[in-house]
Design a protein around this motif. Structure first.
Motif, short mmCIF file in Angstrom:
data_model
loop_
_atom_site.label_atom_id
_atom_site.label_comp_id
_atom_site.label_asym_id
_atom_site.label_seq_id
_atom_site.Cartn_x
_atom_site.Cartn_y
_atom_site.Cartn_z
N VAL A 245 0.82 -1.21 0.00
CA VAL A 245 0.00 0.00 0.00
C VAL A 245 0.86 1.26 0.00
N SER A 246 1.84 1.34 0.87
CA SER A 246 2.56 2.59 1.07
C SER A 246 3.64 2.87 0.04
N SER A 247 3.95 1.91 -0.82
CA SER A 247 4.98 2.09 -1.84
C SER A 247 4.34 2.56 -3.14
N PRO A 248 4.66 3.74 -3.62
CA PRO A 248 3.93 4.32 -4.76
C PRO A 248 4.12 3.59 -6.08
N HIS A 249 5.21 2.84 -6.24
CA HIS A 249 5.49 2.19 -7.53
C HIS A 249 5.36 0.67 -7.46
N SER A 250 4.56 0.19 -6.50
CA SER A 250 4.44 -1.25 -6.28
C SER A 250 2.97 -1.67 -6.27
N PRO A 251 2.39 -1.96 -7.47
CA PRO A 251 0.98 -2.34 -7.54
C PRO A 251 0.68 -3.59 -6.72
N LEU A 252 -0.51 -3.65 -6.14
CA LEU A 252 -0.88 -4.75 -5.26
C LEU A 252 -0.89 -6.10 -5.97
N GLY A 330 -5.11 8.09 6.55
CA GLY A 330 -3.88 8.85 6.55
C GLY A 330 -3.26 9.02 5.18
N PHE A 331 -3.66 8.18 4.24
CA PHE A 331 -3.20 8.34 2.86
C PHE A 331 -4.08 9.36 2.15
N ALA A 332 -3.47 10.28 1.45
CA ALA A 332 -4.21 11.39 0.83
C ALA A 332 -5.23 10.89 -0.18
N GLU A 333 -6.42 11.48 -0.13
CA GLU A 333 -7.45 11.13 -1.11
C GLU A 333 -6.94 11.44 -2.51
N GLY A 334 -7.21 10.51 -3.44
CA GLY A 334 -6.77 10.68 -4.81
C GLY A 334 -5.37 10.15 -5.08
N SER A 335 -4.64 9.76 -4.01
CA SER A 335 -3.29 9.24 -4.19
C SER A 335 -3.33 7.77 -4.56
N VAL A 336 -2.24 7.30 -5.16
CA VAL A 336 -2.12 5.87 -5.47
C VAL A 336 -2.21 5.04 -4.20
N GLU A 337 -1.57 5.54 -3.14
CA GLU A 337 -1.57 4.80 -1.88
C GLU A 337 -2.98 4.67 -1.31
N ARG A 338 -3.77 5.71 -1.40
CA ARG A 338 -5.14 5.67 -0.87
C ARG A 338 -5.98 4.68 -1.67
N ALA A 339 -5.80 4.67 -2.98
CA ALA A 339 -6.55 3.73 -3.81
C ALA A 339 -6.23 2.29 -3.44
N LYS A 340 -4.95 2.02 -3.16
CA LYS A 340 -4.58 0.66 -2.77
C LYS A 340 -5.11 0.32 -1.38
N ALA A 341 -5.08 1.30 -0.47
CA ALA A 341 -5.65 1.07 0.86
C ALA A 341 -7.13 0.75 0.77
N ASP A 342 -7.84 1.47 -0.11
CA ASP A 342 -9.27 1.22 -0.28
C ASP A 342 -9.53 -0.20 -0.79
N GLU A 343 -8.59 -0.75 -1.52
CA GLU A 343 -8.73 -2.12 -2.02
C GLU A 343 -8.43 -3.15 -0.94
N VAL A 344 -7.47 -2.84 -0.09
CA VAL A 344 -7.03 -3.80 0.92
C VAL A 344 -7.97 -3.88 2.11
N TRP A 345 -8.44 -2.74 2.61
CA TRP A 345 -9.17 -2.70 3.88
C TRP A 345 -10.38 -3.63 3.93
N PRO A 346 -11.20 -3.75 2.87
CA PRO A 346 -12.33 -4.67 2.96
C PRO A 346 -11.94 -6.13 3.16
N GLY A 347 -10.68 -6.46 2.85
CA GLY A 347 -10.24 -7.84 3.00
C GLY A 347 -9.80 -8.21 4.40
N ILE A 348 -9.68 -7.22 5.28
CA ILE A 348 -9.16 -7.51 6.62
C ILE A 348 -10.08 -8.45 7.38
N GLY A 349 -11.36 -8.08 7.46
CA GLY A 349 -12.31 -8.91 8.19
C GLY A 349 -12.44 -10.30 7.60
N ARG A 350 -12.48 -10.37 6.27
CA ARG A 350 -12.61 -11.67 5.60
C ARG A 350 -11.41 -12.56 5.91
#
Length: 467
Positions: A245-252, A330-350
């Motif tokens: 998530v936090s690395s800007p050049h590392s797609p999930l 904490g990741f800025a809206e519209g940033s690559v990192e925020r987009a990846k965080a939005d993808e990861v977070w729903p998977g935590i509970g599962r």
């Protein structure tokens, strides 16, 4: 023997100063704290080799669902020497009246970044001296939150660990992995485009110079960099098998390491008698890591059910973190990192549900980065496990179970002895809690109010009962 005596004396002095500082608000720069040490009752436990906890109810860290009968626990040196429901004779010991409070093991965070928890991303690659001072202050706060041990999975933490172990800085035991080992454009590669092209054997980028992470692009480079971490005192090796998530050049979705590269890391770790932990979100990254011999997967929040079954069948550890919403925000809206965080977070509970369903060996950690405010929520993040676990299950995970993961370091274990449990012969890392955390897990979220005594290695660093 002499070295052990000196180290323990330094630790006693550090603990004594901590007590005086708390009781008298005396700064270290003032000579008045020396005089304060002699004030009767100021810090009685800081100097006592033997400590007797009387009338305590024990949570042993081994899966018990209820507290023990009223008991007495004798600590001699840095070891729990005796546990008895009968009175214990301990002439000269510092006696602590538990009055029915809960005695439990010190907490263990299995996914912590001591050098990165509080510093901002920009600061992390800046002034090394400043970063170490910030990390030292955060280490003291970590201990005062009741976390007597952390597994540090990425960062230049060797100097801080040494300062803690020699009593210069108050902080938790640290199981270090050293620099995260990554690949070009992998998670942990925070270089700028101006740093390209990379020349193998060429100058290090700033992140590599400070020891935060290091880039490898072949099995031979993996072997070299892994050996360097062990030379500095690593207890394990951390690799980043997939995007982050936090690395800007590392797609999930990208599996960053090749299997031969991961096998090289495992080969060196095996030679040193320890193991490799792999950052991995996706099923493919997890499977290639397992095929290479990795023993612990960090995160796994995008894996499928078949991969969860494989983890369970192979007896692989899964180190999970109930990442708080504030971390995602904490990741800025519209940033690559925020987009990846939005993808990861729903998977935590599962992923937690899969871990429970297949009885996967599950460790607990926080993975706090770049935020002092979030670091202060370390206990609250533990308490958030109540979404999936009973208080007894959550506390067992953060004590005895996490200690089992630490033991995988084998001969690279920097703290030989049994951690995470209250039993005779175990290392004396103990918390005296005002209340019953098996009934109210939220007690661990407020260490200031609820942890009356914090002991690490037989030394009391906090004792509000002495006031």
């Amino acid at each position: 023997m002499k070295a052990t005596f000196v180290a323990r004396a330094l630790s006693h002095a550090a603990a004594a100063y901590a007590c005086v500082r708390t009781a008298f608000k005396v700064p270290l720069s003032s000579r008045r704290w020396l005089a304060a040490l002699f004030v009767l009752g100021a810090c009685p436990a800081a100097w006592a080799d033997d400590v007797l906890f009387e009338n305590v109810r024990i949570f042993d860290g081994k899966g018990a669902t209820s507290l023990s009968a009223p008991s007495n626990v004798l600590v001699k040196g840095n070891v729990i020497a005796r546990i008895s429901t009968d009175p214990v004779e301990a002439e000269g010991a510092q006696r602590i009246a538990g009055n029915g409070r809960t005695l439990m093991p010190g907490l263990i965070d299995a996914h912590w970044h001591a050098m990165l928890a509080r510093s901002t991303p920009a600061e992390s690659f800046g002034d090394v001296g400043f970063n170490n001072l910030v990390a030292g202050d955060e280490a003291t706060d970590t201990l005062m939150r009741g976390f007597t041990t952390v597994r540090d999975v990425g960062g230049p933490v060797f100097g801080l660990k040494r300062a803690i172990d020699t009593g210069i800085v108050e902080g938790p035991r640290i199981y270090p992995s050293g620099a995260m080992i990554t690949v070009t454009s992998g998670h942990g590669d925070f270089r700028q485009m101006s740093d390209l092209p990379r020349v193998i054997g060429g100058p290090f980028a700033r992140m590599e110079q400070v020891g935060g992470s290091i880039v490898v692009d072949s099995p031979d480079e993996v072997r070299l960099r892994a050996r360097e971490q062990f030379m500095q005192g690593a207890a394990l090796i951390k690799v980043t098998a997939g995007g982050g998530v936090s690395s800007p050049h590392s797609p999930l979705d990208v599996t960053t390491f090749t299997e031969p590269e991961l096998r090289a890391a495992v080969e060196i770790a095996d030679n040193w008698g320890t193991y490799v932990a792999a950052h991995a979100f996706t099923s493919h990254a997890i499977r290639i890591a397992i095929a290479a011999g990795v023993k612990c997967i960090e995160h796994g929040f995008l894996m499928d059910e078949e991969t969860a079954k494989l983890i369970a069948e192979k007896g692989i550890w899964l180190s999970l973190q109930p990442l708080p919403e504030l971390l995602r925000q904490g990741f800025a809206e519209g940033s690559v990192e925020r987009a990846k965080a939005d993808e990861v977070w729903p998977g935590i509970g599962r992923t937690y549900e899969l871990a429970k369903k297949y009885k996967i060996k599950t460790a607990w950690g926080t993975d706090v980065l770049f935020s002092r405010a979030l670091a202060q929520q370390q206990g609250a993040i533990l308490a958030s496990l109540k979404r999936w676990y009973t208080p007894a299950e959550a506390l067992s995970m953060a004590t005895g179970t996490n200690a089992q993961l630490l033991a995988l370091s084998g001969p690279r274990n920097p703290y030989p002895g049994k951690l995470g449990v209250v039993e005779e012969g175990a290392l004396a890392d103990l918390l005296l809690v005002d209340g019953n955390p098996l009934e109210n897990l939220d007690l661990v979220a407020d260490a200031d109010s609820n942890f009356k005594i914090i002991m690490k290695d037989g030394i009391i660093y906090k004792n509000t009962l002495a006031k």
